[in-house]
Design a protein around this motif. Structure first.
Motif, short mmCIF file in Angstrom:
data_model
loop_
_atom_site.label_atom_id
_atom_site.label_comp_id
_atom_site.label_asym_id
_atom_site.label_seq_id
_atom_site.Cartn_x
_atom_site.Cartn_y
_atom_site.Cartn_z
N VAL A 56 36.56 35.09 36.84
CA VAL A 56 36.61 36.54 37.10
C VAL A 56 35.40 37.21 36.47
O VAL A 56 34.72 38.03 37.10
CB VAL A 56 37.92 37.16 36.58
N ALA A 59 32.16 36.61 38.34
CA ALA A 59 32.06 37.46 39.54
C ALA A 59 31.70 38.89 39.16
O ALA A 59 30.86 39.52 39.81
CB ALA A 59 33.38 37.42 40.32
N LEU A 60 32.31 39.41 38.10
CA LEU A 60 32.04 40.80 37.68
C LEU A 60 30.68 40.94 37.00
O LEU A 60 30.05 42.00 37.12
CB LEU A 60 33.16 41.32 36.78
N ASP A 64 29.53 44.26 39.25
CA ASP A 64 30.56 45.04 38.59
C ASP A 64 31.20 46.00 39.60
O ASP A 64 30.62 46.31 40.64
CB ASP A 64 29.93 45.83 37.43
N LEU A 66 34.32 45.90 41.49
CA LEU A 66 34.78 45.31 42.74
C LEU A 66 36.23 45.69 42.99
O LEU A 66 37.02 45.81 42.05
CB LEU A 66 34.70 43.78 42.67
N VAL A 68 39.99 44.82 44.11
CA VAL A 68 40.79 43.62 43.87
C VAL A 68 40.73 42.69 45.09
O VAL A 68 40.60 41.48 44.94
CB VAL A 68 42.24 43.97 43.49
N LEU A 71 37.35 40.97 45.11
CA LEU A 71 37.30 40.00 44.02
C LEU A 71 38.13 38.76 44.37
O LEU A 71 37.69 37.63 44.17
CB LEU A 71 37.81 40.64 42.72
N ARG A 74 36.25 36.73 46.86
CA ARG A 74 35.11 36.05 46.21
C ARG A 74 35.55 34.81 45.46
O ARG A 74 34.87 33.80 45.43
CB ARG A 74 34.43 37.05 45.26
N LEU A 75 36.74 34.90 44.82
CA LEU A 75 37.25 33.80 44.01
C LEU A 75 38.20 32.87 44.77
O LEU A 75 38.70 31.90 44.20
CB LEU A 75 37.97 34.36 42.78
N LEU A 86 44.28 39.73 35.97
CA LEU A 86 43.54 40.96 35.67
C LEU A 86 44.27 41.83 34.64
O LEU A 86 43.64 42.44 33.78
CB LEU A 86 43.29 41.76 36.95
N ARG A 97 41.22 48.49 35.35
CA ARG A 97 41.69 48.53 36.74
C ARG A 97 42.03 49.98 37.02
O ARG A 97 42.78 50.60 36.29
CB ARG A 97 42.94 47.66 36.93
N THR A 108 40.21 49.23 41.88
CA THR A 108 38.85 48.79 41.54
C THR A 108 38.86 48.21 40.13
O THR A 108 39.47 48.76 39.22
CB THR A 108 37.87 49.98 41.61
#
Length: 161
Positions: A56, A59-60, A64, A66, A68, A71, A74-75, A86, A97, A108
Motif C-alpha cells: 500500500v 503505491a501511495l 499520493d 488515491l 480506494v 488503490l 493497482r494492488l 487501510l 481516509r 480518498t
C-alpha cells in the motif's frame, strides 16, 4: 502446467510427471512468493509494517491521494481486503481516509507526514532484496516484466472463463 510443445528442445514429461509438484508453475510462483515475503519480514518489522502494508505504501509513495477503488485496482485487492488494512494503517498514523463530499461512497487515501517519512527509511529495502536474490539487476528486471506479462495473460484468461 506448462505446455511441453512450447519447448521443443526439452524432452516432454511423461504423463506420470504432469502432476508432480515441482513441475507446476503455480507451485513455483506460490513458494517463491512465500520466500519473498519471508525475506521482507525483518526489514519491514524495523518499520513496524507488514508486507501488505508495504505494498500500500509503495503505491501511495508513487502516487499520493488515491481513491480506494483505484488503490485496490493497482494492488489487485478487493475492497473487503483493502478496507481493514487501510483502517489499521490510518490508526498507525501513516495515512488518512477521507470521504468525498459530493459522493460519500468514494473514499480518498492520502499519506500523512509520518507515512511520507517512512519512504526514506524504506529506500534501502530493494537493494537488500537484490543482494539476497544473487541475481544481476537486468535479470531481475527481465523476470519482473515476464511475471507482469504472465499476470496480465492469466487475468485475461480468468475473465474469459
Amino acid at each position: 502446467m506448462l505446455n511441453p510443445a512450447a519447448f521443443p528442445d526439452q524432452p516432454a514429461p511423461d504423463h506420470g510427471e504432469l502432476l508432480h509438484l515441482d513441475n507446476q508453475l503455480c507451485f513455483a510462483l506460490y513458494s517463491t512468493s512465500l520466500a519473498m515475503t519471508k525475506l521482507y519480514k525483518p526489514f519491514l518489522a524495523k518499520l513496524g509494517m507488514t508486507y501488505p502494508q508495504y505494498l500500500v505504501m509503495l503505491a501511495l509513495w508513487q502516487q499520493d491521494r488515491l481513491g480506494v477503488n483505484a488503490l485496490g485496482a493497482r494492488l489487485h485487492l478487493d475492497s473487503g481486503t483493502l478496507t481493514p488494512l487501510l483502517k489499521r494503517m490510518q490508526a498507525g498514523g501513516w495515512l488518512t481516509r477521507q470521504r468525498d463530499t459530493p459522493d460519500e461512497r468514494r473514499v480518498t487515501v492520502a499519506l500523512t507526514p509520518a507515512g511520507r517519512k517512512l519512504k526514506t527509511q524504506a529506500k534501502k529495502i530493494p537493494d537488500c532484496v537484490v543482494a539476497a536474490s544473487q541475481c544481476a539487476l537486468p535479470e531481475l528486471v527481465a523476470l519482473t516484466r515476464q511475471l507482469q506479462a504472465l499476470r496480465g495473460q492469466l487475468a485475461l484468461s480468468a475473465q474469459d472463463s
